[in-house]
Design a protein around this motif. Structure first.
Motif, PDB file in Angstrom:
ATOM      1  N   MET A   1       4.368   0.676  -5.238  1.00 18.75           N
ATOM      2  CA  MET A   1       3.619  -0.126  -4.631  1.00 18.75           C
ATOM      3  C   MET A   1       2.179   0.915  -3.929  1.00 18.75           C
ATOM      4  O   MET A   1       2.544   2.153  -3.920  1.00 18.75           O
ATOM      5  CB  MET A   1       4.171  -1.021  -3.524  1.00 18.75           C
ATOM      6  CG  MET A   1       5.058  -2.182  -4.064  1.00 18.75           C
ATOM      7  SD  MET A   1       5.625  -3.211  -2.588  1.00 18.75           S
ATOM      8  CE  MET A   1       3.987  -3.853  -2.158  1.00 18.75           C
ATOM      9  N   THR A   2       1.288   0.089  -3.498  1.00 20.80           N
ATOM     10  CA  THR A   2       0.047   0.720  -3.216  1.00 20.80           C
ATOM     11  C   THR A   2      -0.296   0.166  -1.718  1.00 20.80           C
ATOM     12  O   THR A   2      -0.274  -1.234  -1.772  1.00 20.80           O
ATOM     13  CB  THR A   2      -1.212   0.864  -3.987  1.00 20.80           C
ATOM     14  OG1 THR A   2      -0.628   1.504  -5.064  1.00 20.80           O
ATOM     15  CG2 THR A   2      -2.286   1.381  -3.295  1.00 20.80           C
ATOM     16  N   LEU A   3      -0.680   0.850  -0.754  1.00 19.76           N
ATOM     17  CA  LEU A   3      -1.234   0.107   0.665  1.00 19.76           C
ATOM     18  C   LEU A   3      -2.485   0.492   0.683  1.00 19.76           C
ATOM     19  O   LEU A   3      -2.866   1.849   0.410  1.00 19.76           O
ATOM     20  CB  LEU A   3      -0.440   0.694   1.731  1.00 19.76           C
ATOM     21  CG  LEU A   3      -0.876   0.222   3.110  1.00 19.76           C
ATOM     22  CD1 LEU A   3      -0.610  -1.079   3.509  1.00 19.76           C
ATOM     23  CD2 LEU A   3      -0.452   1.306   4.053  1.00 19.76           C
ATOM     24  N   VAL A   4      -3.407  -0.269   0.864  1.00 15.84           N
ATOM     25  CA  VAL A   4      -4.901  -0.188   0.678  1.00 15.84           C
ATOM     26  C   VAL A   4      -5.278  -0.393   2.248  1.00 15.84           C
ATOM     27  O   VAL A   4      -5.239  -1.510   2.669  1.00 15.84           O
ATOM     28  CB  VAL A   4      -5.671  -0.904   0.029  1.00 15.84           C
ATOM     29  CG1 VAL A   4      -7.269  -0.606   0.091  1.00 15.84           C
ATOM     30  CG2 VAL A   4      -5.229  -0.901  -1.468  1.00 15.84           C
ATOM     31  N   ASP A   5      -5.703   0.565   2.852  1.00 13.48           N
ATOM     32  CA  ASP A   5      -6.155   0.394   4.393  1.00 13.48           C
ATOM     33  C   ASP A   5      -7.638   0.212   4.685  1.00 13.48           C
ATOM     34  O   ASP A   5      -8.334   1.258   4.466  1.00 13.48           O
ATOM     35  CB  ASP A   5      -5.549   1.591   5.165  1.00 13.48           C
ATOM     36  CG  ASP A   5      -5.684   1.267   6.819  1.00 13.48           C
ATOM     37  OD1 ASP A   5      -6.337   0.344   7.290  1.00 13.48           O
ATOM     38  OD2 ASP A   5      -5.815   2.247   7.539  1.00 13.48           O
ATOM     39  N   HIS A   6      -8.145  -0.807   4.914  1.00 15.88           N
ATOM     40  CA  HIS A   6      -9.434  -1.214   5.053  1.00 15.88           C
ATOM     41  C   HIS A   6     -10.064  -1.052   6.600  1.00 15.88           C
ATOM     42  O   HIS A   6     -11.290  -1.199   6.835  1.00 15.88           O
ATOM     43  CB  HIS A   6     -10.073  -2.519   4.631  1.00 15.88           C
ATOM     44  CG  HIS A   6      -9.952  -2.910   3.183  1.00 15.88           C
ATOM     45  ND1 HIS A   6     -10.645  -2.257   2.304  1.00 15.88           N
ATOM     46  CD2 HIS A   6      -9.148  -3.693   2.409  1.00 15.88           C
ATOM     47  CE1 HIS A   6     -10.070  -2.525   0.967  1.00 15.88           C
ATOM     48  NE2 HIS A   6      -9.362  -3.540   0.917  1.00 15.88           N
ATOM     49  N   SER A   7      -9.084  -0.432   7.433  1.00 16.83           N
ATOM     50  CA  SER A   7      -9.547  -0.343   8.841  1.00 16.83           C
ATOM     51  C   SER A   7      -9.999   1.111   9.111  1.00 16.83           C
ATOM     52  O   SER A   7     -10.349   1.587   7.904  1.00 16.83           O
ATOM     53  CB  SER A   7      -8.205  -0.024   9.600  1.00 16.83           C
ATOM     54  OG  SER A   7      -7.090  -1.139   9.261  1.00 16.83           O
ATOM     55  N   THR A   8     -10.906   0.860  10.267  1.00 12.53           N
ATOM     56  CA  THR A   8     -11.616   2.356  10.344  1.00 12.53           C
ATOM     57  C   THR A   8     -10.865   3.003  11.422  1.00 12.53           C
ATOM     58  O   THR A   8     -10.718   2.835  12.653  1.00 12.53           O
ATOM     59  CB  THR A   8     -13.103   2.116  10.856  1.00 12.53           C
ATOM     60  OG1 THR A   8     -13.752   1.492  10.010  1.00 12.53           O
ATOM     61  CG2 THR A   8     -13.747   3.255  11.118  1.00 12.53           C
TER      62      THR A   8
END
Length: 301
Positions: free
Chosen positions: A95-102
């Motif tokens: 799986m992939t985790l995409v973090d849009h947080s800064t």
């Protein structure tokens, strides 16, 4: 319509409209948020309640995050805090985790390493464009991580962003976002100083903005925020307290890498003043109120 299920953890001012855009694009979306109201709104829009960060991951093919700060991401992803059902417990190999947080580039790298040990890829993909960009699907997305992984997730990210740019290895997206916030803050402070100065000098503020927007001073802040700033309207598109946090990340990184940031350090202090004076939930263009205070003007004049 696609059979792919996207998990979304963090349904705030940016995350909720992003999740809705994914639903509009035909994705199944399973969401979670610390407070219940955004989850209920997502469900009413056609999404599902994942119940917990781990529950979201278990039900999804890819997981997206949009959280306030580094400790929040560490807690939600790894359970390093109060979260007892972190994302990592629901992730499976491949799986992939995409973090849009800064968040901090170094924290990003550490989380990516932990996930890699589980056979899970991570992209740090912070965003810029404010609430408008999140609603319209025109965000600028700055991505760190393996380019092959980005290509696998590009269809999802293209729903959310007008531009999706691979910036380098893990942590490079966060470094790029820090650069973005350095420039954004400089614009906000500069436009604020100009408008307060013009007002003190008795000029027509709308005319000033029109005159300078087409020349070398032209910038996003003049085009998108100056009219509201003139009216003293600072409804949030991006919270000032988040700008303050992002500038802390930038100045900390500057210290770590030996990069001088005199202007950014000043902007950081001005945004701290906003937060300390109860203005943290105003738009980041509200830094103009601090300049007005320094000029002896009431912020509600």
């Amino acid at each position: 319509m696609t059979d792919e299920t996207v998990g979304f953890v963090g349904l705030g001012i940016m995350g909720l409209p992003m999740a809705k855009n994914l639903l509009d694009a035909g994705y199944h979306v399973v969401g979670h948020n610390r407070s219940d109201d955004p989850v209920e709104e997502l469900v009413e829009y056609g999404g599902e309640d994942g119940g917990s960060p781990a529950g979201v991951a278990e039900a999804s093919d890819v997981v997206l995050l949009c959280l306030p700060d580094s400790p929040d991401v560490e807690n939600v992803v790894l359970g390093e805090g109060e979260e007892t059902e972190p994302v990592i417990d629901g992730l499976s190999e491949g799986m992939t985790l995409v973090d849009h947080s800064t968040i901090s580039p170094t924290v990003t790298e550490a989380i990516a390493e932990r996930l890699s040990d589980r056979g899970v890829a991570m992209l740090d993909a912070p965003i810029s464009g404010g609430e408008e960009g999140a609603i319209e699907g025109t965000l600028s997305i700055m991505v760190g991580g393996e380019e092959e992984v980005l290509n696998e997730q590009r269809d999802v990210l293209d729903v959310l962003g007008g531009t999706v740019t691979h910036c380098g290895p893990s942590g490079a997206g966060q470094t790029t976002k820090a650069c973005n916030q350095i420039v954004v803050a400089a614009q906000m402070v500069g436009v604020s100083e100009a408008l307060v100065f013009a007002d003190q000098a008795g000029a027509d503020l709308a005319a000033v903005v029109e005159a300078i927007s087409g020349g070398a001073a032209g910038c996003w802040t003049l085009d998108n925020r100056a009219p509201a700033m003139i009216e003293g309207e600072f409804d949030p598109g991006f919270f000032a307290e988040y700008q303050y946090k992002d500038l802390r990340i930038a100045t900390d990184a500057g210290e770590a890498f030996g990069s001088p940031m005199p202007q950014t350090a000043l902007a950081h202090q001005l945004y701290k003043t906003m937060v300390q004076n109860g203005m943290g939930r105003d738009d980041n263009s509200g830094v103009m109120q601090v300049i007005e205070m320094m000029a002896g003007k009431r912020t509600d004049d």
